[in-house]
Design a protein around this motif. Structure first.
Motif, PDB file in Angstrom:
ATOM      1  N   ALA A   1       0.999  -1.193  -0.001  1.00  0.00           N
ATOM      2  CA  ALA A   1       0.045  -0.054   0.105  1.00  0.00           C
ATOM      3  C   ALA A   1       0.791   1.294  -0.051  1.00  0.00           C
ATOM      4  N   LYS A   2       1.639   1.197   0.651  1.00  0.00           N
ATOM      5  CA  LYS A   2       2.914   2.371   0.882  1.00  0.00           C
ATOM      6  C   LYS A   2       3.581   2.894  -0.334  1.00  0.00           C
ATOM      7  N   VAL A   3       4.102   1.654  -1.168  1.00  0.00           N
ATOM      8  CA  VAL A   3       4.632   1.803  -2.419  1.00  0.00           C
ATOM      9  C   VAL A   3       3.583   2.204  -3.512  1.00  0.00           C
ATOM     10  N   ALA A   4       2.343   1.598  -3.413  1.00  0.00           N
ATOM     11  CA  ALA A   4       1.486   2.019  -4.366  1.00  0.00           C
ATOM     12  C   ALA A   4       0.936   3.492  -4.078  1.00  0.00           C
TER      13      ALA A   4
ATOM     14  N   GLU B   1      12.723   5.455 -10.304  1.00  0.00           N
ATOM     15  CA  GLU B   1      13.158   5.960  -8.979  1.00  0.00           C
ATOM     16  C   GLU B   1      12.489   5.191  -7.645  1.00  0.00           C
ATOM     17  N   LEU B   2      11.159   4.845  -7.891  1.00  0.00           N
ATOM     18  CA  LEU B   2      10.650   4.159  -6.840  1.00  0.00           C
ATOM     19  C   LEU B   2      11.147   2.931  -6.413  1.00  0.00           C
ATOM     20  N   SER B   3      11.441   2.096  -7.673  1.00  0.00           N
ATOM     21  CA  SER B   3      12.055   0.895  -7.668  1.00  0.00           C
ATOM     22  C   SER B   3      13.465   0.678  -6.768  1.00  0.00           C
ATOM     23  N   GLN B   4      14.257   1.882  -7.094  1.00  0.00           N
ATOM     24  CA  GLN B   4      15.588   1.961  -6.192  1.00  0.00           C
ATOM     25  C   GLN B   4      15.226   2.220  -4.875  1.00  0.00           C
ATOM     26  N   ILE B   5      14.240   3.180  -4.351  1.00  0.00           N
ATOM     27  CA  ILE B   5      13.980   3.487  -3.126  1.00  0.00           C
ATOM     28  C   ILE B   5      13.613   2.340  -2.344  1.00  0.00           C
ATOM     29  N   PHE B   6      12.731   1.515  -3.013  1.00  0.00           N
ATOM     30  CA  PHE B   6      12.017   0.557  -2.159  1.00  0.00           C
ATOM     31  C   PHE B   6      12.536  -1.007  -2.341  1.00  0.00           C
TER      32      PHE B   6
ATOM     33  N   LEU C   1       6.343  -4.401 -10.774  1.00  0.00           N
ATOM     34  CA  LEU C   1       5.767  -4.939  -9.866  1.00  0.00           C
ATOM     35  C   LEU C   1       4.908  -3.885  -9.171  1.00  0.00           C
ATOM     36  N   ILE C   2       5.676  -2.672  -9.048  1.00  0.00           N
ATOM     37  CA  ILE C   2       5.105  -1.392  -8.481  1.00  0.00           C
ATOM     38  C   ILE C   2       3.987  -1.038  -9.175  1.00  0.00           C
ATOM     39  N   GLY C   3       4.075  -0.865 -10.673  1.00  0.00           N
ATOM     40  CA  GLY C   3       2.914  -0.454 -11.767  1.00  0.00           C
ATOM     41  C   GLY C   3       1.664  -1.513 -11.254  1.00  0.00           C
ATOM     42  N   LYS C   4       2.084  -2.891 -11.110  1.00  0.00           N
ATOM     43  CA  LYS C   4       0.873  -3.679 -10.906  1.00  0.00           C
ATOM     44  C   LYS C   4       0.151  -3.447  -9.378  1.00  0.00           C
ATOM     45  N   TRP C   5       0.910  -3.109  -8.586  1.00  0.00           N
ATOM     46  CA  TRP C   5       0.240  -2.805  -6.992  1.00  0.00           C
ATOM     47  C   TRP C   5      -0.356  -1.348  -7.336  1.00  0.00           C
ATOM     48  N   LYS C   6      -0.116  -0.419  -8.077  1.00  0.00           N
ATOM     49  CA  LYS C   6      -0.606   0.924  -8.400  1.00  0.00           C
ATOM     50  C   LYS C   6      -1.994   0.542  -9.070  1.00  0.00           C
TER      51      LYS C   6
END
Length: 94
Positions: free
Chosen positions: A13-16, A28-33, A39-44
């Motif tokens: 949820a936090k990443v999304a 950028e989010l990929s590097q941070i988390f 996967l981030i796009g899928k969660w979003k």
């Protein structure tokens, strides 16, 4: 071979939410988390798809789900207590 990570729902949820904000790119989010951009796009997408259900009441909050489960367990306990008392009072089982 590296074991697959299982991320908690709160982490997802936090990443999304960060992805929905659009303040940073997916790489950028990929590097941070430390999660792949796909996967981030899928969660979003999943968060955006399910958001309507939350506000429409189709998806229950955790607090509501816990209350329902608690009520069901109390009913089950009551039923089991009645069965135990019934069996205690049967003749020939002592």
């Amino acid at each position: 071979m590296q074991k697959r990570k299982n991320h908690s729902p709160s982490f997802k949820a936090k990443v999304a939410i960060e992805a929905i904000k659009n303040e940073k790119t997916l790489p950028e989010l990929s590097q941070i988390f430390g999660v792949h951009p796909n996967l981030i796009g899928k969660w979003k997408q999943e968060a955006l798809k399910n958001m309507e259900g939350v506000f429409a009441g189709k998806i229950k909050s955790q607090e509501n789900a816990d209350k329902i489960e608690k009520d069901e367990l109390y009913k089950k306990i009551g039923k089991l207590e009645m069965q135990v008392e019934f069996l205690k009072n049967l003749p020939g089982l002592r």
